[in-house]
Structure formats: C-alpha cells, structure tokens
Design an enzyme around this catalytic site. Structure first.
Site, PDB file in Angstrom:
ATOM      1  CG  ASP A 265      -2.127   0.957   1.003  1.00 12.04           C
ATOM      2  OD1 ASP A 265      -3.162   0.475   0.509  1.00 12.04           O
ATOM      3  OD2 ASP A 265      -2.010   2.151   1.309  1.00 12.04           O
ATOM      4  CB  CYS A 353     -15.103   0.009  -4.923  1.00 10.90           C
ATOM      5  SG  CYS A 353     -13.829   1.281  -4.880  1.00 10.90           S
TER       6      CYS A 353
END
Length: 409
Positions: A265, A353
């Site tokens: 990340d 998403c």
C-alpha cells in the site's frame, strides 16, 4: 401543513419517468422553473409533482446540489417527520441483527438502500460512526444521533462527514464525537468469524480500526465476504495483497495458512495499522511494503517474481461517467501486470468499487488485460457487496462493488 401549502417542485414534461419507477433522485435539470421549492429550507421537505400536477412524492430539497431533491416517500398519505425517519432507522438496524454472531463490525444504514438518503451508519463494537452526506440527512442529525446513542453497548457516536459527496451538497466537512466520550487516538478492536479457520486458533480474526482518521469510516466492511473467499483460497499459496489498506485480506490469507503474504500500500499510516492487525492475529509483519502499487507491480514483473494468489482492491478510480475511460485504462494496467505475475494455476481476485464501471465493462477490462498479457483466465466466481450493503433494485447505483475470481490456466 396541508398539501396545498407545502413547498412544491414541478418537473419538466417527461422528466417524471424515473420518479415513477421509484428512483429517488431528481436532478436540477428536471425542475421546471427557477421558483421551484419556494418557501422550503435547504434540506427541508418538498412535494414533487409532474408537469400535469400529479403527485409524485415528497423529497428532501437542496437547490445548491446537482441532485436537487432526494425522494423520501412516494405515498401521498405518508408525511415526512421524525417518527418516519427513526422508524426506518430502527428497521435498518434490526435487519442486520443476523450478522451479530459473525462480526461486531457492520453497516447499520446504507443510505438510499435503506430509504434514508445521505445517511450512512457503521458500527465498530462500542462505537457508531455516522456520515450525514446530504442537506436532507442534516435535518435529522439530532434525533438520529440520540437514537443511536441509546442503543445497548454503544459508548460513543462519532461523525466522519468528511467526503466529497458532502462537498457536492454545498456542505462543509464535519467530524468529531457527537455523543458519549471517545479519544480520537484510541483504536477500536473488532472481530470477524472465519469460515476457514478450523484448527487455527479460535476461528476469529481481530482488526483494529482508526475511526477518526481511517478511510471511509475506518474499515472496508464491504469486503467481509471476499475476505472469507480469500481465506479459502490462500492455504499454501504465495499471496500478493495490493492496495492492501490496513491488511484485511492479508490477515485472512495469513491466518488461513498462506505460504507467504506480501502486503502493498502507498499509505504509511494504513500500513502501520496493517502491522497492528497482523501482529494481533499472530502473524509476521515482515511482508509489508510501502509503495505505489503500479510501480511496485512493474518492479516485481521486471524482477521475475511470481505469486499463486493476487488480490487487487484499488480505490474508486471513476467517480463519474466522465472518468470511466481513464479509470478503465488504469484497471487494465494493474490487471495486466497481475496476470504477468501470476503462476499457471494461480488465482486472481480483482475488484472495482466504482459504480460508474458496470460489471460487464469490468469483465471486458480484465479480459483485455489477460489477452495482452498472454494469459488464459477462467472466471470461477463473482463477488459483490455483503448483506449489510444491500442493493435497492430501484436504485442501481447502490450496486457498486464488483469482483472477479479468476484462475490462470
């Protein structure tokens, strides 16, 4: 107040069709005249009528927003008042009670899907986190917070109304403790029961949540079912978790017996929480990598690395239809790189998403990525949002999360 004296919006001819199909959004361009809503306060209730005067419903009004009105009822005999809102709130919360044995972290209210436009409520153990995202939701702030604060086991109600959706309504960001007491630096610990953890500890995963600073309201509750799927696929595999945030998929894979887990990340604070999550579950945090995902995937491709299970869960890349083309290129890029890193027989679990990216388009993007990578993929499963993020059939926009589970031949 009688119907005759209620502030009223009259729609342009032909613009009532979506409302008649019980879609709750009335855009500014659908309103017939500049005097529409005269007498209504921002966030207050207006009657919505067709151009021929037919009653269509009552809605929360905001002349400063692209969506001028959000329908609250289509029933002429149903008046919008506090008891209506609190009744819907109670029904939404009761509908989630079936999840209590599975987790103490769940979405209690999902805005339009629960007929409470602009209101999102998540519970993390003793803390309830609210988002009042529209002017209409703002009108019910006090009774909603009071009702939530009175639920058994609730120590604090915290606000995280700090999103772009609120700014599109012309509202300033708001955050902080609304009821009870809560130290912003304090983490909340929650659990999810693992379906694939027999013989591995107590069968529960632990997660620490930063409700004050974390993404959304602190955690990706909408990936609960997908974490279960990943835990079933992970035993014995080399796992790469990309866009990992606080390591939910990494915990699921590690606790299920993955051979190795690499967690990538770009956010240092997110990875710090991921390290806490891994350690809380008896796992090593040695596989944490702070890096831009696109650059990291390219570096691993150039180094000849290979993985048996890759999870791609990027943030929303298309916030509107205007951004779909650019987002599609980005989705294709990361999936192409993942295909280059995936061993034959390996599994790719890939998500979007972005509500603006339709499931059919997403599958075409992954197909194009696999084709360009020279990889034959089988789709062996499809993933979506869990039961506490229900999809209201009249509002297709409430279906936003889509995922593909692919095996490389």
């Amino acid at each position: 107040m009688s119907v005759m004296t209620e502030p009223t919006l009259v729609l342009r001819r032909g613009r009532e069709k979506s409302v008649l199909r019980r879609h709750p959004w009335v855009f500014a361009g659908a309103v017939a005249d500049a005097q529409a809503g005269a007498g209504a306060i921002v966030g207050g209730t207006v009657v919505v009528r067709a151009s021929d005067g037919r009653f269509l419903g009552r809605a929360a009004y905001n002349p400063d927003a692209p969506i001028t009105a959000r329908m609250l009822t289509f029933d002429e005999d149903e008046v919008v008042h506090e008891s209506l809102v609190l009744g819907r709130l109670e029904r939404a919360v009761l509908a989630r009670h079936g999840l209590d044995a599975v987790t103490d972290a769940q979405r209690l209210v999902f805005a339009e899907s629960d007929r409470l436009p602009g209101l999102v409520v998540d519970r993390y153990g003793p803390v309830v986190v609210c988002q009042f995202l529209t002017a209409g939701a703002e009108q019910w702030r006090t009774p909603v917070v009071s009702w939530l604060a009175g639920r058994p086991g609730v120590e604090a109600v915290v606000e995280r109304s700090d999103t772009s959706a609120r700014r599109r309504e012309g509202l300033a960001d708001r955050s902080g403790v609304l009821a009870g007491e809560w130290d912003a630096a304090r983490r909340v610990e929650v659990f999810e029961r693992s379906l694939a953890a027999e013989g591995r500890g107590d069968g529960r995963w632990s997660f620490v949540i930063d409700v004050a600073q974390g993404h959304k309201t602190g955690f990706y509750l909408d990936q609960r079912d997908s974490r279960q799927l990943v835990s079933c696929l992970a035993p014995g595999r080399r796992v790469l978790d990309v866009f990992a945030y606080t390591g939910g998929f990494s915990v699921a894979a590690g606790r299920a017996g993955a051979a190795s887990v690499t967690t990538v990340d770009s956010s240092r604070p997110a990875l710090a929480v991921a390290a806490e999550n891994l350690r809380a579950n008896g796992l090593s945090d040695a596989g944490l990598v702070q890096a831009d995902a696109f650059q990291d995937l390219r570096r691993r491709r150039d180094a000849g690395e290979r993985f048996d299970l890759i999870v791609l869960d990027p943030p929303k890349l298309a916030h509107s239809e205007a951004q779909v083309a650019r987002a599609s290129r980005a989705y294709k890029d990361i999936n192409w790189l993942a295909c280059r890193l995936l061993e034959p027989g390996g599994m790719l679990v890939t998500f979007s998403c972005s509500a603006a990216i339709a499931p059919e388009l997403f599958q075409k993007i992954v197909f194009g990525a696999a084709l360009d990578a020279g990889a034959d993929l089988q789709v062996v499963g499809r993933l979506s949002q869990p039961a506490d993020h229900p999809v209201l059939l009249t509002v297709p926009e409430t279906a936003y999360l889509k995922g593909l589970v692919c095996r490389r031949l």
